[in-house]
Design a protein around this motif. Sequence first.
Motif, PDB file in Angstrom:
ATOM      1  N   HIS A   1       9.113  -7.828   1.544  1.00 48.74           N
ATOM      2  CA  HIS A   1       7.745  -7.349   1.349  1.00 48.74           C
ATOM      3  C   HIS A   1       6.972  -8.292   0.437  1.00 48.74           C
ATOM      4  CE1 HIS A   1       8.489  -6.194  -2.823  1.00 48.74           C
ATOM      5  NE2 HIS A   1       9.710  -6.039  -2.387  1.00 48.74           N
ATOM      6  N   LYS A   2       5.703  -8.015   0.264  1.00 47.14           N
ATOM      7  CA  LYS A   2       4.863  -8.789  -0.654  1.00 47.14           C
ATOM      8  C   LYS A   2       4.032  -7.810  -1.476  1.00 47.14           C
ATOM      9  CE  LYS A   2       3.461 -12.902  -1.962  1.00 47.14           C
ATOM     10  NZ  LYS A   2       4.349 -13.854  -2.642  1.00 47.14           N
ATOM     11  N   SER A   3       4.714  -6.783  -1.999  1.00 43.87           N
ATOM     12  CA  SER A   3       3.965  -5.712  -2.673  1.00 43.87           C
ATOM     13  C   SER A   3       3.454  -6.140  -4.045  1.00 43.87           C
ATOM     14  CB  SER A   3       4.814  -4.448  -2.793  1.00 43.87           C
ATOM     15  OG  SER A   3       5.807  -4.662  -3.753  1.00 43.87           O
ATOM     16  N   ASN A   4       3.899  -7.311  -4.539  1.00 38.11           N
ATOM     17  CA  ASN A   4       3.330  -7.802  -5.798  1.00 38.11           C
ATOM     18  C   ASN A   4       1.881  -8.232  -5.593  1.00 38.11           C
ATOM     19  OD1 ASN A   4       4.431  -9.820  -4.139  1.00 38.11           O
ATOM     20  ND2 ASN A   4       4.461 -11.293  -5.799  1.00 38.11           N
ATOM     21  N   ILE A   5       1.510  -8.600  -4.356  1.00 39.04           N
ATOM     22  CA  ILE A   5       0.132  -9.007  -4.064  1.00 39.04           C
ATOM     23  C   ILE A   5      -0.590  -7.894  -3.298  1.00 39.04           C
ATOM     24  CG2 ILE A   5      -1.314 -10.707  -2.844  1.00 39.04           C
ATOM     25  CD1 ILE A   5       0.189 -11.875  -5.271  1.00 39.04           C
ATOM     26  N   MET A   6       0.032  -7.420  -2.208  1.00 44.56           N
ATOM     27  CA  MET A   6      -0.599  -6.360  -1.410  1.00 44.56           C
ATOM     28  C   MET A   6      -0.031  -5.031  -1.875  1.00 44.56           C
ATOM     29  SD  MET A   6      -0.735  -8.354   2.197  1.00 44.56           S
ATOM     30  CE  MET A   6       0.846  -9.136   2.047  1.00 44.56           C
ATOM     31  N   LYS A   7      -0.556  -4.596  -3.042  1.00 41.69           N
ATOM     32  CA  LYS A   7       0.054  -3.467  -3.748  1.00 41.69           C
ATOM     33  C   LYS A   7      -0.063  -2.179  -2.953  1.00 41.69           C
ATOM     34  CE  LYS A   7      -0.965  -5.379  -8.327  1.00 41.69           C
ATOM     35  NZ  LYS A   7       0.198  -6.231  -8.409  1.00 41.69           N
ATOM     36  N   ILE A   8      -1.165  -2.028  -2.226  1.00 42.04           N
ATOM     37  CA  ILE A   8      -1.350  -0.753  -1.527  1.00 42.04           C
ATOM     38  C   ILE A   8      -0.633  -0.770  -0.179  1.00 42.04           C
ATOM     39  CG2 ILE A   8      -3.078   0.744  -0.457  1.00 42.04           C
ATOM     40  CD1 ILE A   8      -4.739   0.455  -2.864  1.00 42.04           C
ATOM     41  N   THR A   9      -0.851  -1.822   0.633  1.00 40.57           N
ATOM     42  CA  THR A   9      -0.251  -1.840   1.972  1.00 40.57           C
ATOM     43  C   THR A   9       1.261  -2.070   1.903  1.00 40.57           C
ATOM     44  OG1 THR A   9      -1.008  -4.139   2.085  1.00 40.57           O
ATOM     45  CG2 THR A   9      -2.279  -2.499   3.313  1.00 40.57           C
ATOM     46  N   ASP A  10       1.686  -3.194   1.370  1.00 46.96           N
ATOM     47  CA  ASP A  10       3.128  -3.433   1.264  1.00 46.96           C
ATOM     48  C   ASP A  10       3.763  -2.477   0.263  1.00 46.96           C
ATOM     49  OD1 ASP A  10       2.907  -5.412   3.127  1.00 46.96           O
ATOM     50  OD2 ASP A  10       4.153  -6.838   2.042  1.00 46.96           O
ATOM     51  N   GLY A  11       2.964  -2.024  -0.720  1.00 43.22           N
ATOM     52  CA  GLY A  11       3.458  -1.028  -1.672  1.00 43.22           C
ATOM     53  C   GLY A  11       3.847   0.251  -0.943  1.00 43.22           C
ATOM     54  N   LEU A  12       3.031   0.645   0.057  1.00 46.98           N
ATOM     55  CA  LEU A  12       3.320   1.852   0.842  1.00 46.98           C
ATOM     56  C   LEU A  12       4.601   1.672   1.651  1.00 46.98           C
ATOM     57  CD1 LEU A  12       2.560   4.617   2.005  1.00 46.98           C
ATOM     58  CD2 LEU A  12       1.023   3.467   3.592  1.00 46.98           C
ATOM     59  N   PHE A  13       4.744   0.493   2.272  1.00 50.52           N
ATOM     60  CA  PHE A  13       5.940   0.212   3.083  1.00 50.52           C
ATOM     61  C   PHE A  13       7.197   0.295   2.196  1.00 50.52           C
ATOM     62  CE2 PHE A  13       8.861  -2.572   5.469  1.00 50.52           C
ATOM     63  CZ  PHE A  13       8.719  -2.038   6.741  1.00 50.52           C
ATOM     64  N   LEU A  14       7.100  -0.294   1.023  1.00 55.31           N
ATOM     65  CA  LEU A  14       8.246  -0.320   0.092  1.00 55.31           C
ATOM     66  C   LEU A  14       8.573   1.090  -0.409  1.00 55.31           C
ATOM     67  CD1 LEU A  14      10.229  -2.140  -1.377  1.00 55.31           C
ATOM     68  CD2 LEU A  14       8.515  -2.491  -3.155  1.00 55.31           C
ATOM     69  N   GLU A  15       7.513   1.865  -0.692  1.00 54.42           N
ATOM     70  CA  GLU A  15       7.719   3.253  -1.144  1.00 54.42           C
ATOM     71  C   GLU A  15       8.476   4.036  -0.064  1.00 54.42           C
ATOM     72  OE1 GLU A  15       4.052   5.126  -2.744  1.00 54.42           O
ATOM     73  OE2 GLU A  15       4.540   6.752  -1.350  1.00 54.42           O
ATOM     74  N   CYS A  16       8.064   3.848   1.211  1.00 56.71           N
ATOM     75  CA  CYS A  16       8.737   4.545   2.317  1.00 56.71           C
ATOM     76  C   CYS A  16      10.196   4.102   2.392  1.00 56.71           C
ATOM     77  CB  CYS A  16       8.047   4.247   3.654  1.00 56.71           C
ATOM     78  SG  CYS A  16       6.414   4.978   3.772  1.00 56.71           S
ATOM     79  N   PHE A  17      10.440   2.798   2.184  1.00 55.85           N
ATOM     80  CA  PHE A  17      11.806   2.272   2.248  1.00 55.85           C
ATOM     81  C   PHE A  17      12.702   2.978   1.224  1.00 55.85           C
ATOM     82  CE2 PHE A  17      15.020  -0.729   0.651  1.00 55.85           C
ATOM     83  CZ  PHE A  17      15.699  -1.021   1.822  1.00 55.85           C
ATOM     84  N   HIS A  18      12.227   3.045  -0.021  1.00 56.89           N
ATOM     85  CA  HIS A  18      13.073   3.652  -1.062  1.00 56.89           C
ATOM     86  C   HIS A  18      13.209   5.163  -0.862  1.00 56.89           C
ATOM     87  CE1 HIS A  18      14.112   0.072  -3.148  1.00 56.89           C
ATOM     88  NE2 HIS A  18      12.857  -0.303  -3.275  1.00 56.89           N
ATOM     89  N   GLU A  19      12.172   5.766  -0.249  1.00 57.53           N
ATOM     90  CA  GLU A  19      12.241   7.208   0.055  1.00 57.53           C
ATOM     91  C   GLU A  19      13.345   7.468   1.091  1.00 57.53           C
ATOM     92  OE1 GLU A  19       8.181   8.622   0.454  1.00 57.53           O
ATOM     93  OE2 GLU A  19       8.913  10.036   1.967  1.00 57.53           O
TER      94      GLU A  19
END
Length: 483
Positions: free
Chosen positions: A173-191
Amino acid sequence: MKIAVAKGDGIGPEIMEAVMTIFNANGVQLEYEYVDMGKWVFDKGYSNGMTPEAQETIERLGILFKGPMETPKGKGVKSVNVTARKTWNTYANKRVFQTLHGVDTVFSKAGITIDITIVRENIEDTYGGIEHMLTHDVALSRRFITRPGSLQVIKYAFEMARKKNARRITCGHKSNIMKITDGLFLECFHEVAKEYPEIKADDVIVDDLCMKLVTRPDLFDVIVLTNLQGDIVSDLCAGLVGGLGFAPSANIGDHICIFEAVHGTAPDIAGRNIANPTALLLSGITMLRHLGLMQNAADIENALLYTLETGNHTGDFGDKGTASLNTTDFAQAIINNFGKKPEKGAKPDLPNKPVTPTNFQLLKNPLIMTREMQDEVIVGVDLFIESELQPKEVADKCLKHTLGLFKLVTISNRGTQVWPTGSIFTNLVNQFRCRFESIGDAAVTQTDIIELYKRIATEFKICSSELLNMWGDKKAYSLAQGQ
Ligand code: NAI
């Protein structure tokens, strides 16, 4: 069992013919209904690259085995490959990259074995293809990452990892830059990971992931990524095991699945009977397993691995000191090797257990929703305006129209704040984002925003707008760089 088959363009018909010959020689019990898709269908005037009959057949049969297809250039039409994946919601793109003995790579020579499965989200992201020119200088692409879409593909990846007895699953992922979009993907992953405590789940930023893949690919097992990043990382992995000629792909959905090679139509070698059919054959083998034809899949894969191991090769790989086989002869060599087992990586014999196809008769489009927002409040709007003025001049014009309801919080250019603070060294393009928030974070209505929009439109062309929502105390929008 019946499946739909599309031969494709360029080398498509040649490699499909080779695969079908191998299937038939192995007694694969499948019937084929050939469908019209690809360049020549575009040329006949079907703007989505497939005939309505092809669509009807694929929706009835649920399985499409396809060759690569060309997207005509300069006609403004969209890739039929992508259209097919999106129309039928094949949300997970599974690509397996394994060391193939006989296919020399840097890693095989070093004795490092690779067995990586990439699961790439297949529908969303920039592949929505929703793009606009906002000014003559500024293009905008919308990137959709949704919670239901992310959960679908991530759940598939974990289920697949569990079946495969995977030791590790990694989210790129690239959630350090795209905090909302990739952040959402990462949140779903850990969920989702919480439901699979037996699998080690971790995440790696995608650039770091690329570096680690080219240095220690053997440390990875299953990797799940968003669409564009997954596309790039999977070609990188194809390179690790010998190139695109060895990269199969399965597009998995709840109702329809598409099996195809990762590579394209190879126009430079089309019509010469020299293309490597391995990637399409490996995709076909994945399809046979998906349909429960385990014995056929093992027979064919063992013969393929034996053929590679004994040094047979097409012109795109292998020992340049030995003569290469053409597509037809390579297929025949595999057929001649039925019953033989490779020294390394032989597949176990399992009986065929054909999967009874389910008749999917959908009456309406399924809506996938994972949660309802109870406490959403609109607190402002981002207006994207066209202007050649300096930031202070843009601000002065905006400030005349705040209606006593809004405050102008920030102006940014290409995401970097240029007002109220900023640097004279920040280059400008002729498009600014002006962020208006309600005074005291009070709720505002869409009607208030339309009134603001009308006022600002007297000063500037408004290219687009986005509402600013609060969910409880959480901002559902990102800050500008430097805000
Ligand atoms: P490409 O994958 O067709 O070719 C890239 C290079 O790899 C070429 O040098 C080609 O000769 C070689 N190559 C590819 N497959 C091979 C095989 N099986 N055996 C031996 N050599 C092989 O990519 P390119 O040139 O970017 O795209 C050509 C066309 O294919 C375009 O119209 C593109 O839109 C389409 N395409 C279709 C895909 C699909 O149907 N899923 C995927 C990628 C591209």
